[in-house]
Structures are given as structure tokens and as C-alpha cells.
Design an enzyme around this catalytic site. Structure first.
Site, short mmCIF file in Angstrom:
data_model
loop_
_atom_site.label_atom_id
_atom_site.label_comp_id
_atom_site.label_asym_id
_atom_site.label_seq_id
_atom_site.Cartn_x
_atom_site.Cartn_y
_atom_site.Cartn_z
N GLU A 245 -0.96 -15.65 -2.40
CA GLU A 245 0.25 -15.00 -2.92
C GLU A 245 0.10 -14.67 -4.42
O GLU A 245 1.06 -14.73 -5.18
CB GLU A 245 1.50 -15.88 -2.70
CG GLU A 245 1.86 -16.11 -1.26
CD GLU A 245 2.50 -14.91 -0.59
OE1 GLU A 245 2.63 -13.87 -1.25
OE2 GLU A 245 2.86 -15.02 0.59
N LEU B 108 -2.08 -7.55 4.14
CA LEU B 108 -2.19 -6.86 2.85
C LEU B 108 -3.61 -6.95 2.29
O LEU B 108 -4.25 -5.95 2.03
CB LEU B 108 -1.17 -7.44 1.87
CG LEU B 108 -1.12 -6.79 0.48
CD1 LEU B 108 -0.66 -5.33 0.58
CD2 LEU B 108 -0.19 -7.57 -0.44
#
Length: 382
Positions: free
Chosen positions: A366, A129
Site C-alpha cells: 500500500e 494495480l
């Protein structure tokens, strides 16, 4: 280490799984962790062991080859592993994140093709990502996937990829349209795809066995049937998966706190100064009490969020609260655990020094803890 965590588990099967995890962590992982972290080795044997033991598939439905366990049970398994070897716990959390993208968004045919290998321990996944200029800002992703016949041609650079160069497959998010939020699409990319290569492993402060690299795409051709979900749905896929991923990191943070506290308590029981153990001094008892309270608070927040998820209720805010609380706790507890051990705590001969270094990045990946505060505040005001 002191007595195991007093857990309230939903079933006897869950109790057996946690007992198995503790046994594997103590007998199989603990003897390897120091040398492997010193050398920065990828822990392939550890992942193979977890896969063989059925611990790579716990939160997935039995009909797709999973363990059929509630998320709260899976997260406690992650915590037990993190209390011994945080790098492996992070890798397990990342792998589960990749498999969850497939389980929640892929077609039945895709699931039948891919999930058995993911959940059986044959394949280890990575989550592509982030990019050099796109960390928390997913809309800034520049990696491009252009449809050419029956395949997408992909070019771009992914950054900070755990299991990078060591995974068997990569869940890739790439731009198929210029729209900032509706222009991303998700793909599964096997590691042997031509046109894909890897940067050198990052030289990090901690988590040395969590091999982290750039993943480079230079005209890589990805068959169109490896797209996950409709074109343009990548942003929704990524953000929904991150809520679960944040709970994984909350469990890792709690495990780091638990492991650091355990070593500090053991040391306080044994180290003698002025004719008695240092644990007999009230000042140190108060410090240890804070470590215990921090760790218990961290555990409570991730379990609450996981139980909401298991009940099918919204849990995004609670996931951010858990990630924020648990990873801040990991940093504070590991810092004070070093203090309990004094000069010994500052050396690599004792695990608390490693827990201290491992803890820092949990506040960053995260979604940084500053981002978590934004998510929580906006949700409260909504």
C-alpha cells in the site's frame, strides 16, 4: 492475553460490533491460525464467517447493502482481527478496498448488480494495480486494454495480488491510452473470465495465509459495461482508493502491535527468573512501557485520519502518517516482543515469532513507508 483495548466508540451499536468481533476472533479464528499459517492455507472459512456476521460490509451505506458504520468503527474491527490473525485482516482490508472502488465510482446499475454480492460475503475481491515494473509508480503500468467492439481485450501481468487465484472478482487497472496519468481505466473482472490465469503463490516471509500471486491476462475479453467510471479515469480512482486502503493497513499494523504486546505482557507475568516474574524487573517494565506507548500512538494516528474521513474532510496526509506510524510500530513492537520471550520468542511455538514476520510487509505494501514520507513532506510544503 491482557484486558481488551479501552476504546471510545461512537454508539452502542459500534460497541456491540467490536464485542462480536472480539468473540469471533478469540473463539473462531485464534484456534485455527497457527496450523493454517504453517500450511499456508487460504482462510476461506474465516472470510465466510466474517461475511455471515456482517463484518465484510461495515463502512458502506445501508442503501447499497452495507453496515452504515463510520470508518473509524470499521478500522477498529480490522485491528481486532489483526491482533489474532493478520493475514485475514489484510484480506478483509483488500476486499473493502475493492468494494469502495465500486461504491464510489460505478453507475447505479453496476452497484445494484455487484455490491450486494461483495458486501454480503458471497464474493471476495482482489485489487490488481501493481505490476512487475510498476509498484508505487502507477504511471508505469503496461497492462493494456484495447476496445474491440463491445469488449476490451486485455493482456499483461499483475504482481503481488493479495487473494490472487482465490478471489471471486478482481478490480483491474489497465492502460487504454498511452498518456501516463490519463490513460488508465478501471474494470471489474470475474474470476472465471477466459484468458485470465494465475501464477504460483509467492513464498513469503510472513502472512502465509494471504495468498499472493501474479494475475496474468492473455487476450482476456472484458465487456465494456464492466468498466468502472469513464475511460481514462483509472489513475484518479486508484489513488483516491489508496488513501482508504492505507488506513486499513494502519489498522492491521496496530493490530499486529497489539497482539505482539499482549503476548509479551502475558509472558512477563508468568515467566520466573531469579525467584520472581521477569515483569518485576524495572528494565523489562520500561521495555513493555515502550511497547504500550508505540501501540497507543499507532491507534491514535489511524483514528484521527479516519475521523477526518468520516467528517468529509481531506485526510490524505493523515492517512500516510497513520500508515507510516502504525506499520513502523508493528515492526518495532513485534521485534521487542520476541526479545521479551527470549529464546522462546524465536520459535514458532509462540505467536510473537509470527507477528514479527507478518509485520515486515506492512512497511512495504500500500505504498512503502519511504513513499509515505514523500507524500507527507510534499503535502506539508504545498
Amino acid at each position: 492475553m491482557p484486558t481488551t483495548v479501552d476504546r471510545l466508540l461512537p454508539t452502542e451499536e459500534a460497541e456491540a460490533l467490536l464485542e462480536l468481533t472480539r468473540e469471533l476472533a478469540t473463539k473462531e479464528l485464534a484456534p485455527r491460525v497457527h496450523d493454517a499459517e504453517e500450511k499456508g492455507e487460504f482462510p476461506a472459512a474465516a472470510y465466510a464467517l466474517l461475511g455471515k456476521s456482517g463484518l465484510m460490509s461495515l463502512p458502506f451505506a445501508e442503501e447499497v447493502g452495507g453496515g452504515g458504520q463510520p470508518y473509524e468503527v470499521y478500522l477498529q474491527v480490522v485491528e481486532e482481527i489483526a491482533a489474532v490473525w493478520p493475514s485475514v485482516a489484510v484480506g478483509l482490508s483488500v476486499h473493502s478496498l475493492t468494494a469502495s472502488v465500486v461504491a464510489a465510482n460505478a453507475t447505479e446499475e453496476q452497484c445494484a448488480t455487484w455490491l450486494p454480492r461483495m458486501l454480503g460475503g458471497e464474493w471476495l475481491g482482489a485489487y490488481c494495480l501493481s505490476e512487475p515494473q510498476a509498484g508505487s509508480d502507477v504511471s508505469a503500468i503496461k497492462t493494456r486494454a484495447t476496445l474491440d467492439g463491445d469488449a476490451y481485450v486485455v493482456s499483461g501481468t499483475k504482481q503481488w495480488i493479495s487473494n490472487g487465484s482465490c478471489a471471486d472478482y478482481y478490480i483491474l487497472f489497465a492502460r487504454t491510452d498511452e498518456h501516463p496519468t490519463k490513460g488508465l481505466s478501471a474494470f471489474i473482472v470475474p474470476a472465471d473470465t477466459p484468458g485470465m490465469s494465475f501464477g504460483a503463490p509467492e513464498k513469503k516471509m510472513g502472512l502465509a495465509c494471504d495468498v499472493t500471486t501474479q494475475v496474468l491476462f492473455d487476450g482476456a475479453r472484458i465487456p465494456a459495461d464492466q468498466r468502472i467510471g469513464p475511460e481514462g479515469h483509472g489513475m484518479k480512482v486508484a489513488l483516491s482508493a489508496l488513501d482508504s486502503g492505507r488506513l486499513g493497513i494502519a489498522a492491521v499494523g496496530t493490530g499486529i502491535a497489539q497482539g505482539a504486546m499482549a503476548h509479551a505482557v502475558d509472558y512477563a507475568r508468568e515467566r520466573r527468573q531469579f525467584g520472581k516474574t521477569i515483569g518485576e524487573f524495572q528494565g523489562l517494565q520500561f521495555l513493555l512501557a515502550e511497547l504500550g506507548a508505540e501501540t497507543e500512538r499507532a491507534r491514535a494516528t489511524y483514528l484521527h485520519a479516519a475521523r477526518l474521513k468520516d467528517a468529509g474532510r481531506p485526510f490524505s496526509r493523515q492517512a500516510s502518517i497513520a500508515k507510516l506510524t502504525a506499520t513502523d510500530a508493528a515492526m518495532r513492537v513485534s521485534t521487542d516482543a520476541v526479545q521479551v520471550l527470549g529464546g522462546n520468542g524465536y520459535t514458532r511455538d509462540y505467536p510473537v515469532e509470527r507477528f514479527f514476520r507478518d509485520a515486515k510487509v506492512t512497511q512495504i505494501f500500500e505504498g512503502t513507508n519511504q513513499i509515505q514520507r514523500m507524500v507527507i513532506g510534499r503535502d506539508l510544503l504545498r
